[in-house]
Design a protein around this motif. Structure first.
Motif, PDB file in Angstrom:
ATOM      1  N   LEU A 105      -0.209   2.364  -4.232  1.00 47.98           N
ATOM      2  CA  LEU A 105       1.097   2.374  -3.584  1.00 47.98           C
ATOM      3  C   LEU A 105       2.110   3.059  -4.477  1.00 47.98           C
ATOM      4  N   SER A 106       3.152   3.587  -3.857  1.00 50.36           N
ATOM      5  CA  SER A 106       4.278   4.159  -4.590  1.00 50.36           C
ATOM      6  C   SER A 106       5.567   3.630  -3.996  1.00 50.36           C
ATOM      7  N   THR A 107       6.460   3.185  -4.864  1.00 51.78           N
ATOM      8  CA  THR A 107       7.734   2.655  -4.363  1.00 51.78           C
ATOM      9  C   THR A 107       8.583   3.733  -3.699  1.00 51.78           C
ATOM     10  N   PHE A 135       3.285  -3.044   0.881  1.00 50.76           N
ATOM     11  CA  PHE A 135       3.430  -3.996  -0.215  1.00 50.76           C
ATOM     12  C   PHE A 135       3.381  -5.427   0.309  1.00 50.76           C
ATOM     13  N   ALA A 136       4.110  -5.695   1.388  1.00 51.48           N
ATOM     14  CA  ALA A 136       4.131  -7.039   1.970  1.00 51.48           C
ATOM     15  C   ALA A 136       2.753  -7.434   2.489  1.00 51.48           C
ATOM     16  N   ALA A 137       2.052  -6.483   3.087  1.00 52.92           N
ATOM     17  CA  ALA A 137       0.725  -6.777   3.626  1.00 52.92           C
ATOM     18  C   ALA A 137      -0.255  -7.117   2.507  1.00 52.92           C
ATOM     19  N   ARG A 138      -0.127  -6.438   1.370  1.00 54.15           N
ATOM     20  CA  ARG A 138      -1.037  -6.699   0.259  1.00 54.15           C
ATOM     21  C   ARG A 138      -0.752  -8.047  -0.388  1.00 54.15           C
ATOM     22  N   LEU A 139       0.532  -8.450  -0.404  1.00 52.21           N
ATOM     23  CA  LEU A 139       0.892  -9.727  -1.022  1.00 52.21           C
ATOM     24  C   LEU A 139       0.550 -10.919  -0.147  1.00 52.21           C
ATOM     25  N   HIS A 140       0.480 -10.702   1.149  1.00 51.05           N
ATOM     26  CA  HIS A 140       0.339 -11.829   2.073  1.00 51.05           C
ATOM     27  C   HIS A 140      -0.933 -12.614   1.787  1.00 51.05           C
ATOM     28  N   TRP A 141      -0.755 -13.902   1.681  1.00 45.51           N
ATOM     29  CA  TRP A 141      -1.880 -14.824   1.596  1.00 45.51           C
ATOM     30  C   TRP A 141      -1.463 -16.131   2.228  1.00 45.51           C
ATOM     31  N   ILE A 191       0.408   0.134  -8.414  1.00 45.24           N
ATOM     32  CA  ILE A 191       1.695   0.526  -7.824  1.00 45.24           C
ATOM     33  C   ILE A 191       2.466   1.427  -8.785  1.00 45.24           C
ATOM     34  N   LEU A 192       2.787   2.617  -8.305  1.00 42.71           N
ATOM     35  CA  LEU A 192       3.601   3.566  -9.067  1.00 42.71           C
ATOM     36  C   LEU A 192       5.074   3.262  -8.817  1.00 42.71           C
ATOM     37  N   THR A 193       5.815   3.000  -9.897  1.00 42.72           N
ATOM     38  CA  THR A 193       7.250   2.699  -9.767  1.00 42.72           C
ATOM     39  C   THR A 193       8.079   3.854 -10.315  1.00 42.72           C
ATOM     40  N   ARG A 194       9.358   3.848  -9.996  1.00 44.64           N
ATOM     41  CA  ARG A 194      10.264   4.895 -10.496  1.00 44.64           C
ATOM     42  C   ARG A 194      10.450   4.774 -12.002  1.00 44.64           C
ATOM     43  N   ASP A 195      10.544   3.550 -12.487  1.00 41.78           N
ATOM     44  CA  ASP A 195      10.758   3.303 -13.909  1.00 41.78           C
ATOM     45  C   ASP A 195      10.392   1.858 -14.213  1.00 41.78           C
ATOM     46  N   MET A 196      10.512   1.470 -15.472  1.00 45.11           N
ATOM     47  CA  MET A 196      10.158   0.111 -15.863  1.00 45.11           C
ATOM     48  C   MET A 196      11.143  -0.913 -15.309  1.00 45.11           C
ATOM     49  N   GLU A 197      12.400  -0.524 -15.150  1.00 46.02           N
ATOM     50  CA  GLU A 197      13.379  -1.451 -14.564  1.00 46.02           C
ATOM     51  C   GLU A 197      12.976  -1.831 -13.148  1.00 46.02           C
ATOM     52  N   GLU A 198      12.537  -0.843 -12.384  1.00 42.57           N
ATOM     53  CA  GLU A 198      12.096  -1.152 -11.021  1.00 42.57           C
ATOM     54  C   GLU A 198      10.829  -2.005 -11.049  1.00 42.57           C
TER      55      GLU A 198
END
Length: 447
Positions: free
Chosen positions: A10-12, A21-27, A318-325
């Motif tokens: 995934l990429s933000t 993202f929500a689908a992957r987290l769902h449990w 998951i690829l994020t924009r930066d570490m803060e994100e």
């Protein structure tokens, strides 16, 4: 056919990130209705028939048939014999881990688990009295695997808290007793131990039987039957938490060897197929390197099939924009285990608000926390780290408020209390306060 593990990428910055993202987290933590009904029946049966019901279910589920439940109790001599039978390296490791876990929880007790009091200007004493629970039950899983570390993590903080009796239950299917589990009970100071498990063991601890003593609180993980039973007996006894599948989130800046991070992801995925392993990183090339490490290392794992199923169904890179994100997304997930695998872990730690345990730096693998670092490995899962804490000394203590009002204090507080009590229409409350005043006023009618 060779196994493959391809956690979803995934990429933000993608337009569909939020949905995927929500689908992957769902449990879903909902327990199967058939399990719920079966557990309800077992609890009711144990509550009614006691020892006889526990023996019947132990025979049915674990293949252990006995004439009396006392035959399923482990003696202290058996626990010590199990410890003495271990290879020296295992004995040393067990004792070293126990020392570190005990040391951490003793520090925790000093920091937050002591009684305190003070007197205000009119001599009234106010404070808090902290006392341990009298008797607790610890559930140690014993089906697919044995968990001596769970014995240490549940029994030692109870012991440090001052709990007088620690009752352990552990299933031993077909009578196979794990020496490390028994040895851990010896090292941790377990008072009594029974080779029973499942919902029937939870029921025995919650209600008490002729042989198994009733406890005040039950802690420790288990399968869906155990989790359902703990939910149902809550209120009769206390419980620690309802644990979901194990989770790890690795927040990486790309500086840690990719093999290390891949193996850290495996360390949770190997628990079971529902476990979740997620990597957050702003470096696309590093994410590709971790995937390559996963491909290379997976065939070397004895539990490769479980790891592959877990990563394919619930894993994510998951690829994020930066570490803060990445930190912000971590807070949304509120993971059980959070590794900050970066050159500057203390730069990012202040941004992390929600996690069961935070592992700082490339050398701090989650597995060290599982076994021997010192902090407890019983941690909140499924996002509950937003409002829950690791198991600790405080889970085995209770707090009583202390109030000693002086004669002078009663003059001030009595007037305040009476006024509020009359306002609530509770004249007896008001009068009880007024009778202690130097000048007792006539009783008023409430508005």
């Amino acid at each position: 056919m060779s196994l493959t593990a391809a956690p979803v990428r995934l990429s933000t910055q993608s337009s569909d990130f939020e949905a995927r993202f929500a689908a992957r987290l769902h449990w879903s933590a909902e327990t199967d209705s058939a399990i719920e009904q079966r557990v309800a029946d077992i609890l009711a049966d144990v509550q009614q028939r006691g020892d006889a019901a526990v023996m019947a279910y132990t025979a049915r589920f674990d293949g252990l048939t006995v004439d009396t439940l006392q035959q399923l109790e482990l003696t202290q001599a058996e626990l010590k014999a199990a410890f003495d039978s271990l290879p020296a390296a295992q004995r040393d490791a067990l004792e070293s881990a126990a020392r570190r876990v005990r040391s951490y929880h003793e520090a925790q007790k000093r920091a937050s688990g002591e009684s305190w009091s003070y007197r205000d200007e009119d001599g009234t004493l106010l404070g808090q009295k902290v006392t341990p629970l009298d008797r607790v039950g610890i559930y140690v899983p014993g089906g697919k695997a044995a968990y001596p570390s769970s014995v240490l993590m549940n029994a030692i903080p109870a012991h440090v808290a001052g709990v007088a009796e620690i009752i352990m239950v552990v299933p031993t299917p077909r009578g196979e007793k794990n020496p490390l589990v028994l040895a851990a009970a010896y090292v941790a100071g377990v008072t009594r131990a029974f080779t029973i498990g499942g919902a029937q063991a939870v029921a025995a601890l919650a209600y008490g039987t002729a042989t198994v003593p009733k406890v005040d609180k039950i802690t420790g993980p288990g399968n869906a039957y155990v989790a359902s039973a703990k939910k149902r007996v809550f209120g009769t006894v206390g419980i620690d938490m309802i644990a979901g599948p194990s989770e790890i989130l690795v927040l990486a800046d790309g500086s840690t060897p990719a093999d290390w991070v891949a193996m850290d992801l495996f360390s949770q995925a190997e628990h079971d197929e529902l476990a979740q392993s997620i990597l957050l990183c702003p470096d696309a090339a590093y994410i590709a390197a971790v995937q390559a490490a996963i491909d290379r290392l997976l065939p070397t794992m004895p539990r490769a099939a479980i790891i592959a199923k877990s990563l394919n169904d619930r894993g994510a890179l998951i690829l994020t924009r930066d570490m803060e994100e990445a930190c912000a997304i971590s807070n949304r997930i509120a993971p059980e285990h959070l590794e900050v695998s970066s050159r500057e872990p203390h730069r990012w730690e202040p941004l992390l608000r929600h996690a069961g345990a935070i592992f700082l730096g490339a050398y701090t693998s989650e597995s060290l926390g599982d076994y021997c670092a010192g902090p407890n490995h019983v941690l909140p899962t499924s996002g509950t780290a937003r409002f829950s804490s690791p198991l600790g000394v405080y889970d085995f203590q209770k707090r009583s408020s202390l109030i000693e009002v002086s004669a002078a204090g009663a003059q001030t507080l009595g007037t305040i209390a009476a006024e509020l009590a009359y306002g609530e229409g509770l004249q007896a409350h008001a009068r009880a306060a007024e009778l202690r005043l130097t000048n007792v006023p006539p009783m008023r009618a409430s508005p």
